[in-house]
Design a protein around this motif. Structure first.
Motif, PDB file in Angstrom:
ATOM      1  N   ALA A 112      24.820  78.667  42.925  1.00 28.49           N
ATOM      2  CA  ALA A 112      23.929  79.636  43.571  1.00 28.49           C
ATOM      3  C   ALA A 112      23.078  80.332  42.517  1.00 28.49           C
ATOM      4  O   ALA A 112      23.543  80.641  41.414  1.00 28.49           O
ATOM      5  CB  ALA A 112      24.748  80.664  44.347  1.00 28.49           C
ATOM      6  N   CYS A 113      21.811  80.556  42.864  1.00 27.11           N
ATOM      7  CA  CYS A 113      20.925  81.281  41.949  1.00 27.11           C
ATOM      8  C   CYS A 113      21.454  82.704  41.760  1.00 27.11           C
ATOM      9  O   CYS A 113      21.968  83.315  42.704  1.00 27.11           O
ATOM     10  CB  CYS A 113      19.506  81.345  42.521  1.00 27.11           C
ATOM     11  N   PRO A 114      21.358  83.227  40.551  1.00 27.81           N
ATOM     12  CA  PRO A 114      21.824  84.603  40.306  1.00 27.81           C
ATOM     13  C   PRO A 114      20.982  85.620  41.079  1.00 27.81           C
ATOM     14  O   PRO A 114      19.865  85.329  41.510  1.00 27.81           O
ATOM     15  CB  PRO A 114      21.621  84.789  38.795  1.00 27.81           C
ATOM     16  N   VAL A 115      21.524  86.799  41.235  1.00 32.55           N
ATOM     17  CA  VAL A 115      20.799  87.887  41.898  1.00 32.55           C
ATOM     18  C   VAL A 115      19.476  88.098  41.168  1.00 32.55           C
ATOM     19  O   VAL A 115      19.422  88.091  39.937  1.00 32.55           O
ATOM     20  CB  VAL A 115      21.645  89.187  41.901  1.00 32.55           C
ATOM     21  N   GLY A 116      18.411  88.254  41.928  1.00 38.62           N
ATOM     22  CA  GLY A 116      17.086  88.460  41.357  1.00 38.62           C
ATOM     23  C   GLY A 116      16.351  87.164  41.069  1.00 38.62           C
ATOM     24  O   GLY A 116      15.259  87.173  40.510  1.00 38.62           O
ATOM     25  N   MET A 117      16.960  86.030  41.458  1.00 35.99           N
ATOM     26  CA  MET A 117      16.322  84.728  41.253  1.00 35.99           C
ATOM     27  C   MET A 117      16.453  83.903  42.525  1.00 35.99           C
ATOM     28  O   MET A 117      17.297  84.171  43.366  1.00 35.99           O
ATOM     29  CB  MET A 117      16.942  84.007  40.057  1.00 35.99           C
ATOM     30  N   TYR A 118      15.620  82.854  42.656  1.00 37.90           N
ATOM     31  CA  TYR A 118      15.658  82.000  43.843  1.00 37.90           C
ATOM     32  C   TYR A 118      15.202  80.584  43.505  1.00 37.90           C
ATOM     33  O   TYR A 118      14.597  80.338  42.463  1.00 37.90           O
ATOM     34  CB  TYR A 118      14.756  82.578  44.939  1.00 37.90           C
ATOM     35  N   SER A 119      15.513  79.672  44.401  1.00 39.98           N
ATOM     36  CA  SER A 119      14.937  78.320  44.392  1.00 39.98           C
ATOM     37  C   SER A 119      14.611  78.003  45.840  1.00 39.98           C
ATOM     38  O   SER A 119      15.460  78.084  46.705  1.00 39.98           O
ATOM     39  CB  SER A 119      15.902  77.295  43.797  1.00 39.98           C
ATOM     40  N   SER A 120      13.375  77.685  46.098  1.00 44.50           N
ATOM     41  CA  SER A 120      12.958  77.447  47.485  1.00 44.50           C
ATOM     42  C   SER A 120      13.021  75.978  47.882  1.00 44.50           C
ATOM     43  O   SER A 120      12.951  75.653  49.055  1.00 44.50           O
ATOM     44  CB  SER A 120      11.540  77.990  47.715  1.00 44.50           C
ATOM     45  N   ASP A 121      13.161  75.101  46.917  1.00 38.59           N
ATOM     46  CA  ASP A 121      13.194  73.666  47.215  1.00 38.59           C
ATOM     47  C   ASP A 121      14.564  73.068  46.898  1.00 38.59           C
ATOM     48  O   ASP A 121      15.250  73.498  45.973  1.00 38.59           O
ATOM     49  CB  ASP A 121      12.143  72.924  46.381  1.00 38.59           C
ATOM     50  N   ALA A 122      14.927  72.049  47.668  1.00 39.17           N
ATOM     51  CA  ALA A 122      16.149  71.301  47.373  1.00 39.17           C
ATOM     52  C   ALA A 122      15.938  70.511  46.086  1.00 39.17           C
ATOM     53  O   ALA A 122      14.813  70.099  45.772  1.00 39.17           O
ATOM     54  CB  ALA A 122      16.472  70.360  48.526  1.00 39.17           C
ATOM     55  N   GLY A 123      16.992  70.333  45.322  1.00 39.30           N
ATOM     56  CA  GLY A 123      16.921  69.545  44.101  1.00 39.30           C
ATOM     57  C   GLY A 123      16.436  70.323  42.895  1.00 39.30           C
ATOM     58  O   GLY A 123      15.997  69.732  41.907  1.00 39.30           O
ATOM     59  N   ALA A 124      16.544  71.631  42.947  1.00 35.95           N
ATOM     60  CA  ALA A 124      16.084  72.455  41.822  1.00 35.95           C
ATOM     61  C   ALA A 124      17.018  72.319  40.627  1.00 35.95           C
ATOM     62  O   ALA A 124      18.223  72.119  40.773  1.00 35.95           O
ATOM     63  CB  ALA A 124      15.989  73.916  42.248  1.00 35.95           C
ATOM     64  N   THR A 125      16.442  72.421  39.435  1.00 37.42           N
ATOM     65  CA  THR A 125      17.237  72.409  38.211  1.00 37.42           C
ATOM     66  C   THR A 125      17.235  73.788  37.555  1.00 37.42           C
ATOM     67  O   THR A 125      17.977  74.009  36.596  1.00 37.42           O
ATOM     68  CB  THR A 125      16.699  71.367  37.213  1.00 37.42           C
ATOM     69  N   THR A 126      16.416  74.674  38.057  1.00 40.27           N
ATOM     70  CA  THR A 126      16.368  76.057  37.574  1.00 40.27           C
ATOM     71  C   THR A 126      16.074  76.960  38.754  1.00 40.27           C
ATOM     72  O   THR A 126      15.665  76.508  39.819  1.00 40.27           O
ATOM     73  CB  THR A 126      15.259  76.255  36.511  1.00 40.27           C
ATOM     74  N   CYS A 127      16.250  78.244  38.539  1.00 41.12           N
ATOM     75  CA  CYS A 127      15.874  79.242  39.530  1.00 41.12           C
ATOM     76  C   CYS A 127      14.686  80.032  38.976  1.00 41.12           C
ATOM     77  O   CYS A 127      14.514  80.128  37.757  1.00 41.12           O
ATOM     78  CB  CYS A 127      17.049  80.187  39.827  1.00 41.12           C
ATOM     79  N   THR A 128      13.910  80.566  39.874  1.00 37.82           N
ATOM     80  CA  THR A 128      12.728  81.339  39.496  1.00 37.82           C
ATOM     81  C   THR A 128      13.015  82.806  39.716  1.00 37.82           C
ATOM     82  O   THR A 128      13.657  83.187  40.710  1.00 37.82           O
ATOM     83  CB  THR A 128      11.529  80.894  40.373  1.00 37.82           C
ATOM     84  N   SER A 129      12.508  83.642  38.814  1.00 37.16           N
ATOM     85  CA  SER A 129      12.697  85.090  38.960  1.00 37.16           C
ATOM     86  C   SER A 129      11.905  85.589  40.164  1.00 37.16           C
ATOM     87  O   SER A 129      10.783  85.144  40.426  1.00 37.16           O
ATOM     88  CB  SER A 129      12.202  85.827  37.704  1.00 37.16           C
ATOM     89  N   CYS A 130      12.513  86.516  40.900  1.00 34.07           N
ATOM     90  CA  CYS A 130      11.819  87.121  42.035  1.00 34.07           C
ATOM     91  C   CYS A 130      10.646  87.969  41.519  1.00 34.07           C
ATOM     92  O   CYS A 130      10.680  88.451  40.377  1.00 34.07           O
ATOM     93  CB  CYS A 130      12.784  88.037  42.812  1.00 34.07           C
ATOM     94  N   PRO A 131       9.616  88.147  42.348  1.00 36.39           N
ATOM     95  CA  PRO A 131       8.507  89.015  41.930  1.00 36.39           C
ATOM     96  C   PRO A 131       9.024  90.412  41.626  1.00 36.39           C
ATOM     97  O   PRO A 131      10.059  90.839  42.148  1.00 36.39           O
ATOM     98  CB  PRO A 131       7.582  89.029  43.160  1.00 36.39           C
ATOM     99  N   ALA A 132       8.306  91.098  40.780  1.00 37.11           N
ATOM    100  CA  ALA A 132       8.697  92.464  40.366  1.00 37.11           C
ATOM    101  C   ALA A 132       8.989  93.325  41.587  1.00 37.11           C
ATOM    102  O   ALA A 132       8.267  93.293  42.579  1.00 37.11           O
ATOM    103  CB  ALA A 132       7.595  93.082  39.517  1.00 37.11           C
ATOM    104  N   GLY A 133      10.094  94.044  41.510  1.00 35.10           N
ATOM    105  CA  GLY A 133      10.485  94.960  42.577  1.00 35.10           C
ATOM    106  C   GLY A 133      11.214  94.296  43.735  1.00 35.10           C
ATOM    107  O   GLY A 133      11.532  94.949  44.719  1.00 35.10           O
ATOM    108  N   MET A 134      11.467  92.998  43.666  1.00 40.37           N
ATOM    109  CA  MET A 134      12.161  92.292  44.752  1.00 40.37           C
ATOM    110  C   MET A 134      13.437  91.621  44.207  1.00 40.37           C
ATOM    111  O   MET A 134      13.497  91.240  43.062  1.00 40.37           O
ATOM    112  CB  MET A 134      11.242  91.235  45.381  1.00 40.37           C
ATOM    113  N   THR A 135      14.427  91.499  45.088  1.00 45.22           N
ATOM    114  CA  THR A 135      15.654  90.799  44.698  1.00 45.22           C
ATOM    115  C   THR A 135      16.015  89.760  45.725  1.00 45.22           C
ATOM    116  O   THR A 135      15.646  89.802  46.846  1.00 45.22           O
ATOM    117  CB  THR A 135      16.844  91.764  44.540  1.00 45.22           C
TER     118      THR A 135
END
Length: 185
Positions: free
Chosen positions: A162-185
């Motif tokens: 699972a992506c850590p808090v404050g990060m996300y992956s919107s597509d299946a098959g991700a190898t990394t997570c992306t940081s949420c936009p500033a001020g969002m979790t």
């Protein structure tokens, strides 16, 4: 056959039984500690020890001092002489397994890898962002065994995490997570 320490032995079939004849060396005139592969039940003299061929090898000659490696991608295994007494005992590794060069036996492909063909000597890595699950050969026997990590997770160390808090992956098959936009979790 030449044996350890220069001792020699021959095997012959006489009166319905196998016999092992010994010729000693200068350091071992009696030849009583010769080492033979006992793959065909030859009689063994006092002080001799039979050795079973190791995994992945066989011996098809009575009284042989050596074992023969099974063909690539196949292995002989088992704890009885009949499991190592012929090249017919060498079985191809099944799909989902490979012949381990360190153990000489067929092993299930590691997590995140697969083998589609019988007789494999190596496994193929799943595509990035994909993992395998399960410990059975059937869980690693084709490229379809590689499953994409779901959205919200990423592939790490051959597992979907699972992506850590404050990060996300919107597509299946991700190898990394992306940081949420500033001020969002």
């Amino acid at each position: 056959a030449t044996l350890q320490g220069g001792t020699q032995a021959g095997a012959g079939y006489k009166n319905g039984t196998w016999e092992v004849m010994h010729q000693g060396s200068a350091s071992n005139p009696n030849g009583d500690d010769a080492w033979v592969v006992c793959s065909h039940d030859p009689a063994v003299g006092p002080g001799q020890e039979c050795e079973l061929c190791p995994a992945g090898q066989y011996s098809d000659a009575a009284g042989s001092a050596t074992c023969t490696q099974c063909p690539a991608g196949s292995s002989a295994s088992g704890n009885a002489t009949v499991d190592h007494d012929s090249s017919d005992d060498c079985a191809a590794c099944a799909a989902g397994t490979y012949l381990s060069s360190s153990t000489g036996v067929c092993e299930v492909c590691p997590a995140g890898q697969y083998s589609e063909a019988a007789g494999s000597t190596a496994c193929t890595a799943c595509p990035a962002g994909h993992v395998t699950s399960g410990d059975l050969a059937a869980d690693h026997n084709s490229s379809t065994a590689c499953e994409a990590c779901a959205a919200g997770t990423y592939a790490f160390d051959n597992a979907c995490v699972a992506c850590p808090v404050g990060m996300y992956s919107s597509d299946a098959g991700a190898t990394t997570c992306t940081s949420c936009p500033a001020g969002m979790t």
